[in-house]
Design a protein around this motif. Sequence first.
Motif, PDB file in Angstrom:
ATOM      1  N   UNK A 304       0.846  -1.191   0.000  1.00 14.75           N
ATOM      2  CA  UNK A 304       0.000   0.000   0.000  1.00 14.75           C
ATOM      3  C   UNK A 304       0.879   1.237   0.000  1.00 14.75           C
ATOM      4  N   UNK A 305       0.662   2.131  -0.961  1.00 14.36           N
ATOM      5  CA  UNK A 305       1.459   3.346  -1.022  1.00 14.36           C
ATOM      6  C   UNK A 305       0.880   4.383  -0.041  1.00 14.36           C
ATOM      7  N   UNK A 306       1.718   4.831   0.869  1.00 12.68           N
ATOM      8  CA  UNK A 306       1.330   5.819   1.875  1.00 12.68           C
ATOM      9  C   UNK A 306       2.312   6.986   1.802  1.00 12.68           C
ATOM     10  N   UNK A 307       1.833   8.131   1.369  1.00 13.90           N
ATOM     11  CA  UNK A 307       2.673   9.332   1.270  1.00 13.90           C
ATOM     12  C   UNK A 307       3.930   9.087   0.443  1.00 13.90           C
ATOM     13  N   UNK A 308       3.761   8.320  -0.626  1.00 15.25           N
ATOM     14  CA  UNK A 308       4.873   8.083  -1.526  1.00 15.25           C
ATOM     15  C   UNK A 308       5.817   6.975  -1.105  1.00 15.25           C
ATOM     16  N   UNK A 309       5.420   6.179  -0.081  1.00 18.05           N
ATOM     17  CA  UNK A 309       6.241   5.061   0.374  1.00 18.05           C
ATOM     18  C   UNK A 309       5.468   3.750   0.191  1.00 18.05           C
ATOM     19  N   UNK A 310       6.110   2.705  -0.338  1.00 19.05           N
ATOM     20  CA  UNK A 310       5.431   1.417  -0.518  1.00 19.05           C
ATOM     21  C   UNK A 310       5.454   0.586   0.770  1.00 19.05           C
ATOM     22  N   UNK A 311       4.392   0.682   1.545  1.00 16.55           N
ATOM     23  CA  UNK A 311       4.331  -0.019   2.828  1.00 16.55           C
ATOM     24  C   UNK A 311       3.952  -1.476   2.577  1.00 16.55           C
ATOM     25  N   UNK A 312       4.735  -2.381   3.128  1.00 10.70           N
ATOM     26  CA  UNK A 312       4.617  -3.805   2.820  1.00 10.70           C
ATOM     27  C   UNK A 312       3.849  -4.524   3.917  1.00 10.70           C
ATOM     28  N   UNK A 313       2.765  -5.196   3.531  1.00  8.96           N
ATOM     29  CA  UNK A 313       1.940  -5.934   4.473  1.00  8.96           C
ATOM     30  C   UNK A 313       0.771  -5.114   4.968  1.00  8.96           C
ATOM     31  N   UNK A 314       0.226  -5.503   6.104  1.00 11.57           N
ATOM     32  CA  UNK A 314      -0.894  -4.782   6.715  1.00 11.57           C
ATOM     33  C   UNK A 314      -0.394  -3.468   7.286  1.00 11.57           C
ATOM     34  N   UNK A 315      -1.014  -2.359   6.889  1.00 11.66           N
ATOM     35  CA  UNK A 315      -0.575  -1.035   7.324  1.00 11.66           C
ATOM     36  C   UNK A 315      -1.126  -0.746   8.708  1.00 11.66           C
ATOM     37  N   UNK A 316      -0.222  -0.518   9.685  1.00 12.62           N
ATOM     38  CA  UNK A 316      -0.630  -0.216  11.045  1.00 12.62           C
ATOM     39  C   UNK A 316      -0.954   1.249  11.232  1.00 12.62           C
ATOM     40  N   UNK A 317      -1.392   1.587  12.444  1.00 10.77           N
ATOM     41  CA  UNK A 317      -1.716   2.976  12.756  1.00 10.77           C
ATOM     42  C   UNK A 317      -0.491   3.877  12.632  1.00 10.77           C
ATOM     43  N   UNK A 318       0.692   3.296  12.775  1.00  8.50           N
ATOM     44  CA  UNK A 318       1.930   4.062  12.639  1.00  8.50           C
ATOM     45  C   UNK A 318       2.406   4.110  11.188  1.00  8.50           C
ATOM     46  N   UNK A 319       1.559   3.652  10.270  1.00  8.32           N
ATOM     47  CA  UNK A 319       1.847   3.587   8.826  1.00  8.32           C
ATOM     48  C   UNK A 319       3.069   2.722   8.512  1.00  8.32           C
ATOM     49  N   UNK A 320       3.332   1.743   9.336  1.00 13.11           N
ATOM     50  CA  UNK A 320       4.379   0.758   9.078  1.00 13.11           C
ATOM     51  C   UNK A 320       3.716  -0.604   8.937  1.00 13.11           C
ATOM     52  N   UNK A 321       4.223  -1.437   8.025  1.00 10.78           N
ATOM     53  CA  UNK A 321       3.572  -2.692   7.690  1.00 10.78           C
ATOM     54  C   UNK A 321       3.840  -3.816   8.668  1.00 10.78           C
ATOM     55  N   UNK A 322       2.924  -4.801   8.669  1.00  3.21           N
ATOM     56  CA  UNK A 322       3.075  -6.035   9.436  1.00  3.21           C
ATOM     57  C   UNK A 322       2.853  -7.220   8.495  1.00  3.21           C
ATOM     58  N   UNK A 323       3.311  -8.392   8.931  1.00  6.76           N
ATOM     59  CA  UNK A 323       3.173  -9.607   8.137  1.00  6.76           C
ATOM     60  C   UNK A 323       1.702  -9.923   7.875  1.00  6.76           C
ATOM     61  N   UNK A 324       1.405 -10.391   6.665  1.00  8.76           N
ATOM     62  CA  UNK A 324       0.073 -10.835   6.273  1.00  8.76           C
ATOM     63  C   UNK A 324       0.174 -12.306   5.874  1.00  8.76           C
ATOM     64  N   UNK A 325      -0.631 -13.143   6.490  1.00  5.67           N
ATOM     65  CA  UNK A 325      -0.575 -14.570   6.210  1.00  5.67           C
ATOM     66  C   UNK A 325      -1.651 -15.041   5.247  1.00  5.67           C
ATOM     67  N   UNK A 326      -2.762 -14.341   5.177  1.00  8.53           N
ATOM     68  CA  UNK A 326      -3.865 -14.738   4.306  1.00  8.53           C
ATOM     69  C   UNK A 326      -4.423 -13.513   3.594  1.00  8.53           C
ATOM     70  N   UNK A 327      -4.684 -13.623   2.294  1.00 10.71           N
ATOM     71  CA  UNK A 327      -5.199 -12.478   1.545  1.00 10.71           C
ATOM     72  C   UNK A 327      -5.905 -12.967   0.287  1.00 10.71           C
ATOM     73  N   UNK A 328      -6.589 -12.043  -0.377  1.00 12.23           N
ATOM     74  CA  UNK A 328      -7.176 -12.326  -1.674  1.00 12.23           C
ATOM     75  C   UNK A 328      -6.065 -12.429  -2.714  1.00 12.23           C
TER      76      UNK A 328
END
Length: 536
Positions: A304-328
């Motif tokens: 997910x692109x947030x303010x021009x940064x490609x955040x990897x995984x689930x985007x947290x409230x701190x706009x930093x990603x977390x691991x995703x184990x299941x998705x579409x």
Amino acid sequence: MIHLRSLLLLFYLQLAGLCLQAQMSGQWGDQGNGTYVNPVLPADYSDLDAIRVGEDYYAISSTMQFSPGMVVLHSKDLVNWEIIGHVVDDLRRISPQLNWDRMNCYGKGIWAGSIRYYKNKFWVYFGTPDDGFFMSSATNPAGPWEPVHQLWKVRGWDDCCSFCDDDGQLYFIATNFALDPKSNKKYNIHLFKMTPDGKSLIMASDSIIHQSHGSEANKLYKINGLYYHYFSEVKPEGRVIMMERSKSICGPWEIRQLNHVDKSKDKEPNQGGLMQLKNGQWWFFTHHGSSDWEGRTASLLPVTWVNGWPIIGEVGADTIGRMVWTAQKPIILQKQKIKIQTDDDFNSKTLLPQWEWNYQPRADKWSLHDHKGFLRLYAFKPINPNEHKKILLRAGNTITQRSMRTKANIVTVKIDITGMADGQYAGLTHFSTTSYSSLGIKQGNGTRKLVYSSNDADSVGIQIVGNFIWLQSSWDYQGNNRYGYSLDGKNFVPFSGTTQLTWGSYRGDRVGIFNFNSKDEKGYVDVDFFRYRYSK
């Protein structure tokens, strides 16, 4: 953008229960209902990089001492993958230590690299810790690839990537992990220009663009006019994904952390490749840096692109990603026939692409032609055969595949032992540098007996008088393995206790067929088939 992140967070929360259930049950990959479970490849596909070319996706994975080297993968949907080839057909072009008569490179050999497509070719660059950097190119990623070319003979460097700018100028980025006495930093990331043919570095252009402890996994991108330098770095929480961006490839660079890690749960995703789909979505194909017996597996994470940064995984409230184990799934295809290959009846003129030898094989000691429809393995002496310490790791005629971590795994081989000689031992094996086990036939004084070996300790079974033996290995999600045998291919008898599969020297467990003679260069076996059944 905030609304999009909220929707994504809600989606991930809804899937959290499915995610936990999938991990506990050993589910993986395509679930057949429009979703997938990580890992999408539950085996040792380490040091990944990946790209999209048209409607196809290609990835490479390091192979260290295995030959052929640097495996190439292909996918149409980023979830289901197949093996299409290798970049390096002869490891001796890298180092004589990678040959069957040396076998001195466990934990070394072909490390991480990059795959790119520009100037109407595919380009792969990679490094080894002792021999420097190498490259090759091809018009077809399945090969043939140009004979590997040494870009720079140097020690103490790793994790390189090539990059072609809009004006055609080629760049090369890599990490020097030797200590810099001026800065007291252990990892310096260097940027070089390359010559137009991509086969030489312009040393005068060398510049350091980042310094820290443990900075590796370099990739370069240009997205919407900005340069992005992807890398990983060791933080107190573990190895995390980082990114720098700049309006100029010479800097200055603005830096950002892209994900958080929980080492006990998500196994530190880091090495990998960013890709944009035709519909504009972004995804990240990565390995997990922390490992169990299966090695460093491969997962697919949304971006997910947030303010021009490609955040990897689930985007947290701190706009930093977390691991995703299941998705579409990112792409839904009506017909999906791609999968990792395993079975072989040895009717092809060449070895199928799932096979890799432990070190560069001795060319005159194996054949697909001497007995049509069989793989013939001729026996020869291991290195220092009288030492008897992990002798399988010093035997040069072992052909392997990756062992997968699924709920149930069964490998069956049928072997014609008519041509065996005294001193010969041949059969089915699992091995890493930490431990090994095997079940096979040993011949002495003209008598053939079933022998189970675990870390050099032998258990002798029945005498074998027929010409064929069926050997079987089965293991579960935890890596508990047992061997069995059959004299008719139908009724299998367990033979061995339970052994634990292991990993070692940055490599997961391998299952394979071995053949050596500790006394003379005599004897051979003919392998009729190799069948690997694994569960989803």
